[in-house]
Design a protein around this motif. Sequence first.
Motif, short mmCIF file in Angstrom:
data_model
loop_
_atom_site.label_atom_id
_atom_site.label_comp_id
_atom_site.label_asym_id
_atom_site.label_seq_id
_atom_site.Cartn_x
_atom_site.Cartn_y
_atom_site.Cartn_z
N ILE A 1 -4.25 8.90 -3.23
CA ILE A 1 -2.84 8.83 -2.90
C ILE A 1 -2.29 10.24 -2.71
CG2 ILE A 1 -0.59 7.89 -3.59
CD1 ILE A 1 -3.55 6.94 -5.65
N GLY A 2 -1.57 10.44 -1.63
CA GLY A 2 -0.95 11.74 -1.35
C GLY A 2 -1.66 12.43 -0.20
N PRO A 3 -0.89 13.03 0.71
CA PRO A 3 -1.50 13.63 1.90
C PRO A 3 -2.46 14.78 1.60
CG PRO A 3 0.84 14.16 1.78
CD PRO A 3 0.56 13.15 0.71
N ILE A 4 -2.24 15.50 0.52
CA ILE A 4 -3.13 16.63 0.21
C ILE A 4 -4.56 16.13 0.04
CG2 ILE A 4 -3.70 18.38 -1.53
CD1 ILE A 4 -0.65 18.61 -2.04
N ILE A 5 -4.73 15.09 -0.77
CA ILE A 5 -6.08 14.60 -1.06
C ILE A 5 -6.61 13.71 0.06
CG2 ILE A 5 -5.42 12.57 -2.46
CD1 ILE A 5 -8.25 14.98 -3.37
N GLU B 1 -1.16 19.06 -11.21
CA GLU B 1 -0.05 19.47 -12.09
C GLU B 1 1.33 19.02 -11.61
OE1 GLU B 1 0.01 21.16 -15.10
OE2 GLU B 1 -2.16 20.96 -15.13
N LYS B 2 1.51 18.91 -10.32
CA LYS B 2 2.82 18.55 -9.78
C LYS B 2 2.94 17.07 -9.45
CE LYS B 2 3.52 23.11 -7.73
NZ LYS B 2 3.71 23.84 -6.47
N GLY B 3 1.87 16.33 -9.62
CA GLY B 3 1.90 14.90 -9.30
C GLY B 3 2.06 14.65 -7.80
N GLU B 4 1.49 15.54 -6.99
CA GLU B 4 1.58 15.39 -5.54
C GLU B 4 0.46 14.53 -4.97
OE1 GLU B 4 3.89 19.44 -4.26
OE2 GLU B 4 1.72 19.55 -4.42
N TRP B 5 -0.62 14.38 -5.72
CA TRP B 5 -1.73 13.54 -5.30
C TRP B 5 -2.42 12.96 -6.52
CZ3 TRP B 5 -6.48 14.88 -7.16
CH2 TRP B 5 -6.69 16.22 -7.53
N ALA B 6 -3.14 11.87 -6.31
CA ALA B 6 -3.84 11.22 -7.41
C ALA B 6 -5.07 10.48 -6.89
CB ALA B 6 -2.91 10.23 -8.11
N LYS C 1 0.85 -1.19 0.00
CA LYS C 1 0.00 0.00 0.00
C LYS C 1 0.89 1.24 0.00
CE LYS C 1 -3.70 2.28 2.52
NZ LYS C 1 -4.56 2.24 3.69
N PRO C 2 0.66 2.16 -0.95
CA PRO C 2 1.46 3.38 -0.98
C PRO C 2 1.27 4.20 0.30
CG PRO C 2 0.24 3.10 -3.02
CD PRO C 2 -0.28 2.09 -2.06
N LEU C 3 2.31 4.93 0.68
CA LEU C 3 2.20 5.83 1.81
C LEU C 3 1.13 6.87 1.54
CD1 LEU C 3 5.96 6.51 2.61
CD2 LEU C 3 4.38 5.05 3.87
N ASN C 4 0.49 7.34 2.59
CA ASN C 4 -0.52 8.39 2.47
C ASN C 4 -1.59 8.03 1.45
OD1 ASN C 4 0.76 10.29 4.32
ND2 ASN C 4 2.34 10.42 2.75
N SER C 5 -2.13 6.83 1.57
CA SER C 5 -3.19 6.42 0.64
C SER C 5 -4.32 5.73 1.38
CB SER C 5 -2.62 5.50 -0.44
OG SER C 5 -2.25 4.25 0.11
N GLU C 6 -5.47 5.79 0.79
CA GLU C 6 -6.65 5.09 1.27
C GLU C 6 -7.40 4.60 0.04
OE1 GLU C 6 -7.21 4.44 4.38
OE2 GLU C 6 -5.77 5.85 5.25
N TYR C 7 -8.04 3.44 0.17
CA TYR C 7 -8.88 3.00 -0.93
C TYR C 7 -10.20 2.49 -0.40
CZ TYR C 7 -8.31 -2.04 -0.24
OH TYR C 7 -8.36 -3.32 0.27
N PHE C 8 -11.19 2.52 -1.30
CA PHE C 8 -12.56 2.16 -0.96
C PHE C 8 -13.16 1.36 -2.10
CE2 PHE C 8 -11.36 6.29 0.67
CZ PHE C 8 -11.68 6.20 2.02
N GLU C 9 -14.18 0.57 -1.80
CA GLU C 9 -14.96 -0.01 -2.87
C GLU C 9 -15.67 1.15 -3.55
OE1 GLU C 9 -17.48 -3.02 -1.17
OE2 GLU C 9 -15.86 -4.48 -1.17
N GLU C 10 -15.61 1.20 -4.86
CA GLU C 10 -16.12 2.37 -5.56
C GLU C 10 -17.62 2.58 -5.33
OE1 GLU C 10 -16.44 4.40 -9.97
OE2 GLU C 10 -15.65 2.37 -9.80
N ASP C 11 -18.41 1.54 -5.38
CA ASP C 11 -19.86 1.72 -5.21
C ASP C 11 -20.18 2.24 -3.81
OD1 ASP C 11 -19.10 -0.76 -4.18
OD2 ASP C 11 -20.90 -1.79 -4.85
N VAL C 12 -19.43 1.80 -2.81
CA VAL C 12 -19.63 2.31 -1.45
C VAL C 12 -19.20 3.77 -1.38
CG1 VAL C 12 -18.88 2.09 0.96
CG2 VAL C 12 -19.40 0.04 -0.39
N PHE C 13 -18.06 4.10 -1.96
CA PHE C 13 -17.60 5.49 -1.98
C PHE C 13 -18.63 6.39 -2.65
CE2 PHE C 13 -15.65 9.00 -4.26
CZ PHE C 13 -15.07 9.70 -3.20
N LEU C 14 -19.15 5.96 -3.80
CA LEU C 14 -20.12 6.78 -4.52
C LEU C 14 -21.41 6.98 -3.71
CD1 LEU C 14 -19.62 5.35 -8.10
CD2 LEU C 14 -18.78 7.54 -7.21
#
Length: 146
Positions: free
Chosen positions: A121-125, A104-109, A41-54
């Motif tokens: 991914i990324g602490p900003i997001i 633009e800077k690739g700091e979050w995705a 798992k990448p640092l500063n990341s979270e993931y969800f099932e998409e249908d639950v997130f939506l």
Amino acid sequence: MSIFGLFADDKKYSKNVQGREMLRNNLGFEHFYWYPLHDPKPLNSEYFEEDVFLEKFGIEKLVALITQLGFDRLNVITETEEDEKININELEEYSGIEKIYFDEKGEWAIYFSHENTVMFIGPIITDSLKANWSNWKDFSDPWESS
């Protein structure tokens, strides 16, 4: 030409090599079929099932959250290599093609995959998502708890 010279207008382009390189260097993205299918798992990341997130958070709130962070345009890398730059209101859920939206800077995705997952991914997001979704933890990392 700047690193995002390929995204000078709204026209679709072929593979954005510079954007992919930036995501690899900054966030560890090397290829589609990313976490949670493989890799740690990448640092500063979270993931969800998409249908639950939506259902529990939604695209509209996500667009508002990104807009509040000061972004009105996003870069998009797709598995079909039809990469482009879009207005924030064009952000969409998985529609048959895996996409990674990023700044633009690739700091979050944000990565929508065909496994019915959405990864941030990324602490900003991730920090902003957590601050705007009180019970996010109830739905995060669903494959880890099963």
